[in-house]
Design a protein around this motif. Structure first.
Motif, PDB file in Angstrom:
ATOM      1  N   GLN A  11       0.944  -1.140   0.042  1.00  0.00           N
ATOM      2  CA  GLN A  11       0.067  -0.143   0.137  1.00  0.00           C
ATOM      3  C   GLN A  11       0.822   1.091   0.107  1.00  0.00           C
ATOM      4  O   GLN A  11       0.634   2.221  -0.699  1.00  0.00           O
ATOM      5  CB  GLN A  11      -0.982   0.028   1.060  1.00  0.00           C
ATOM      6  N   LEU A  12       2.036   1.224   0.746  1.00  0.00           N
ATOM      7  CA  LEU A  12       2.904   2.387   0.767  1.00  0.00           C
ATOM      8  C   LEU A  12       3.455   2.592  -0.478  1.00  0.00           C
ATOM      9  O   LEU A  12       3.738   3.866  -0.847  1.00  0.00           O
ATOM     10  CB  LEU A  12       3.902   2.254   2.128  1.00  0.00           C
ATOM     11  N   VAL A  13       4.055   1.658  -1.229  1.00  0.00           N
ATOM     12  CA  VAL A  13       4.653   1.663  -2.182  1.00  0.00           C
ATOM     13  C   VAL A  13       3.725   2.162  -3.555  1.00  0.00           C
ATOM     14  O   VAL A  13       4.359   3.025  -4.165  1.00  0.00           O
ATOM     15  CB  VAL A  13       5.270   0.431  -2.691  1.00  0.00           C
ATOM     16  N   SER A  14       2.650   1.912  -3.359  1.00  0.00           N
ATOM     17  CA  SER A  14       1.702   2.482  -4.384  1.00  0.00           C
ATOM     18  C   SER A  14       1.342   4.041  -4.292  1.00  0.00           C
ATOM     19  O   SER A  14       0.636   4.396  -5.036  1.00  0.00           O
ATOM     20  CB  SER A  14       0.358   1.802  -4.431  1.00  0.00           C
ATOM     21  N   MET A  15       1.730   4.830  -2.797  1.00  0.00           N
ATOM     22  CA  MET A  15       1.522   5.900  -2.572  1.00  0.00           C
ATOM     23  C   MET A  15       2.263   7.119  -3.472  1.00  0.00           C
ATOM     24  O   MET A  15       3.400   6.359  -3.376  1.00  0.00           O
ATOM     25  CB  MET A  15       1.316   6.235  -1.225  1.00  0.00           C
ATOM     26  N   ASP A  16       1.730   8.057  -3.534  1.00  0.00           N
ATOM     27  CA  ASP A  16       2.694   9.392  -4.186  1.00  0.00           C
ATOM     28  C   ASP A  16       3.682   9.829  -3.016  1.00  0.00           C
ATOM     29  O   ASP A  16       2.859  10.287  -2.165  1.00  0.00           O
ATOM     30  CB  ASP A  16       1.790  10.290  -5.025  1.00  0.00           C
ATOM     31  N   GLU A  17       4.924   9.907  -3.354  1.00  0.00           N
ATOM     32  CA  GLU A  17       5.568  10.703  -2.121  1.00  0.00           C
ATOM     33  C   GLU A  17       5.064  12.099  -2.073  1.00  0.00           C
ATOM     34  O   GLU A  17       5.230  12.478  -0.905  1.00  0.00           O
ATOM     35  CB  GLU A  17       7.038  10.437  -2.627  1.00  0.00           C
ATOM     36  N   ALA A  18       5.070  12.846  -3.000  1.00  0.00           N
ATOM     37  CA  ALA A  18       4.435  13.953  -2.896  1.00  0.00           C
ATOM     38  C   ALA A  18       3.226  14.462  -2.036  1.00  0.00           C
ATOM     39  O   ALA A  18       3.221  15.070  -0.903  1.00  0.00           O
ATOM     40  CB  ALA A  18       4.128  14.698  -4.124  1.00  0.00           C
ATOM     41  N   SER A  19       2.111  13.375  -2.308  1.00  0.00           N
ATOM     42  CA  SER A  19       1.002  13.499  -1.290  1.00  0.00           C
ATOM     43  C   SER A  19       1.442  13.037  -0.104  1.00  0.00           C
ATOM     44  O   SER A  19       0.784  13.689   1.029  1.00  0.00           O
ATOM     45  CB  SER A  19       0.079  12.401  -1.885  1.00  0.00           C
ATOM     46  N   LEU A  20       2.305  11.890   0.386  1.00  0.00           N
ATOM     47  CA  LEU A  20       2.825  11.717   1.781  1.00  0.00           C
ATOM     48  C   LEU A  20       3.305  13.120   2.448  1.00  0.00           C
ATOM     49  O   LEU A  20       3.317  13.281   3.585  1.00  0.00           O
ATOM     50  CB  LEU A  20       3.561  10.517   1.817  1.00  0.00           C
ATOM     51  N   MET A  21       4.228  13.672   1.480  1.00  0.00           N
ATOM     52  CA  MET A  21       5.201  14.671   1.849  1.00  0.00           C
ATOM     53  C   MET A  21       4.190  15.930   2.462  1.00  0.00           C
ATOM     54  O   MET A  21       4.648  16.738   3.227  1.00  0.00           O
ATOM     55  CB  MET A  21       6.123  14.976   1.047  1.00  0.00           C
ATOM     56  N   ALA A  22       2.979  16.128   1.846  1.00  0.00           N
ATOM     57  CA  ALA A  22       2.133  17.024   1.989  1.00  0.00           C
ATOM     58  C   ALA A  22       1.532  17.114   3.569  1.00  0.00           C
ATOM     59  O   ALA A  22       1.377  18.010   4.263  1.00  0.00           O
ATOM     60  CB  ALA A  22       0.879  17.049   1.335  1.00  0.00           C
ATOM     61  N   LEU A  23       1.841  15.861   4.286  1.00  0.00           N
ATOM     62  CA  LEU A  23       1.358  15.573   5.461  1.00  0.00           C
ATOM     63  C   LEU A  23       2.566  15.455   6.565  1.00  0.00           C
ATOM     64  O   LEU A  23       2.386  15.404   7.793  1.00  0.00           O
ATOM     65  CB  LEU A  23       0.684  14.179   5.726  1.00  0.00           C
ATOM     66  N   TYR A  27       2.318  15.826  10.792  1.00  0.00           N
ATOM     67  CA  TYR A  27       2.859  15.008  11.624  1.00  0.00           C
ATOM     68  C   TYR A  27       3.865  14.853  12.453  1.00  0.00           C
ATOM     69  O   TYR A  27       4.202  14.673  13.615  1.00  0.00           O
ATOM     70  CB  TYR A  27       2.931  13.406  11.003  1.00  0.00           C
ATOM     71  N   HIS A  28       4.767  15.819  11.832  1.00  0.00           N
ATOM     72  CA  HIS A  28       6.129  16.264  12.552  1.00  0.00           C
ATOM     73  C   HIS A  28       5.672  17.297  13.784  1.00  0.00           C
ATOM     74  O   HIS A  28       6.182  16.891  14.746  1.00  0.00           O
ATOM     75  CB  HIS A  28       7.019  17.097  11.528  1.00  0.00           C
ATOM     76  N   SER A  29       4.707  18.003  13.611  1.00  0.00           N
ATOM     77  CA  SER A  29       4.278  18.954  14.681  1.00  0.00           C
ATOM     78  C   SER A  29       3.488  18.042  16.030  1.00  0.00           C
ATOM     79  O   SER A  29       3.689  18.134  17.005  1.00  0.00           O
ATOM     80  CB  SER A  29       3.190  19.901  14.207  1.00  0.00           C
ATOM     81  N   ARG A  30       2.770  17.059  15.476  1.00  0.00           N
ATOM     82  CA  ARG A  30       1.998  16.071  16.481  1.00  0.00           C
ATOM     83  C   ARG A  30       3.097  15.433  17.177  1.00  0.00           C
ATOM     84  O   ARG A  30       3.057  15.240  18.212  1.00  0.00           O
ATOM     85  CB  ARG A  30       1.145  15.047  15.707  1.00  0.00           C
ATOM     86  N   ILE A  45       4.020   6.526  14.379  1.00  0.00           N
ATOM     87  CA  ILE A  45       4.042   5.476  13.546  1.00  0.00           C
ATOM     88  C   ILE A  45       3.818   5.906  11.987  1.00  0.00           C
ATOM     89  O   ILE A  45       4.505   5.798  11.139  1.00  0.00           O
ATOM     90  CB  ILE A  45       3.136   4.417  13.533  1.00  0.00           C
ATOM     91  N   ILE A  46       2.764   6.743  11.785  1.00  0.00           N
ATOM     92  CA  ILE A  46       2.559   7.628  10.782  1.00  0.00           C
ATOM     93  C   ILE A  46       3.742   8.405  10.129  1.00  0.00           C
ATOM     94  O   ILE A  46       4.145   8.558   8.940  1.00  0.00           O
ATOM     95  CB  ILE A  46       1.099   8.597  10.636  1.00  0.00           C
ATOM     96  N   PHE A  47       4.309   9.272  10.935  1.00  0.00           N
ATOM     97  CA  PHE A  47       5.313  10.145  10.546  1.00  0.00           C
ATOM     98  C   PHE A  47       6.668   9.075  10.128  1.00  0.00           C
ATOM     99  O   PHE A  47       7.175   9.229   9.285  1.00  0.00           O
ATOM    100  CB  PHE A  47       5.590  10.822  11.852  1.00  0.00           C
ATOM    101  N   GLY A  48       6.743   8.023  10.760  1.00  0.00           N
ATOM    102  CA  GLY A  48       7.969   7.088  10.451  1.00  0.00           C
ATOM    103  C   GLY A  48       7.580   6.396   9.107  1.00  0.00           C
ATOM    104  O   GLY A  48       8.604   6.273   8.178  1.00  0.00           O
TER     105      GLY A  48
END
Length: 110
Positions: A11-23, A27-30, A45-48
Motif C-alpha cells: 500500500q505504501l509503495v503505491s502511494m505518491d511521495e508528494a502526497s505523503l510529504m504534504a502530511l 505529523y512532525h508537529s504532532r 508510526i505515521i510519521f515514520g
C-alpha cells in the motif's frame, strides 16, 4: 504478522511521495508535542512511514543512477557491478566511529 506487513508495504509503495510529504508538517508537529496517548503513538508510526517512503525513494534513485553509470555506454549494468549499500558480514563501527542521527526535514519548494 509478515503478511500484514507486506500488505502495508504494498500500500505504501503505491502511494505518491508528494502526497505523503504534504502530511509531513502535520505529523512532525504532532510528534514534537509529546503526549502519553495512543493518538501520539499512532502519529509517530505515521510519521515514520512517511519518512520510510521518502528514504526508500532516495535510496532507489541513488542505486538506479549508480547502476546506469556503471553500465557500458550509459546502458544498464548488471546488478553485481553496482556497489551495494548493504553488505553482509561487514564489521560494525565502534562507538567513536559510529555515524550520527540526521534529522529529516521537509523539502522546501523554492
Amino acid at each position: 504478522m509478515e503478511a500484514m506487513l507486506q500488505k502495508i508495504a504494498r500500500q505504501l509503495v503505491s502511494m505518491d511521495e508528494a502526497s505523503l510529504m504534504a502530511l509531513w508538517d502535520t505529523y512532525h508537529s504532532r510528534v514534537k508535542q509529546f503526549e502519553p496517548t495512543l493518538s501520539w503513538e499512532e502519529a509517530c508510526i505515521i510519521f515514520g512511514l512517511i519518512q520510510t517512503v521518502r528514504w526508500k525513494n532516495q535510496l532507489f534513485n541513488d542505486l538506479w543512477a549508480a547502476q546506469k553509470q556503471a553500465g557500458p555506454d550509459g546502458g544498464e549494468a548488471a546488478p553485481e557491478q553496482v556497489e551495494q549499500p548493504f553488505q553482509e558480514n561487514e564489521e560494525q563501527p565502534s562507538g567513536s566511529e559510529r555515524g550520527k542521527v540526521i534529522q529529516f526535514h521537509p523539502r522546501r519548494n523554492s
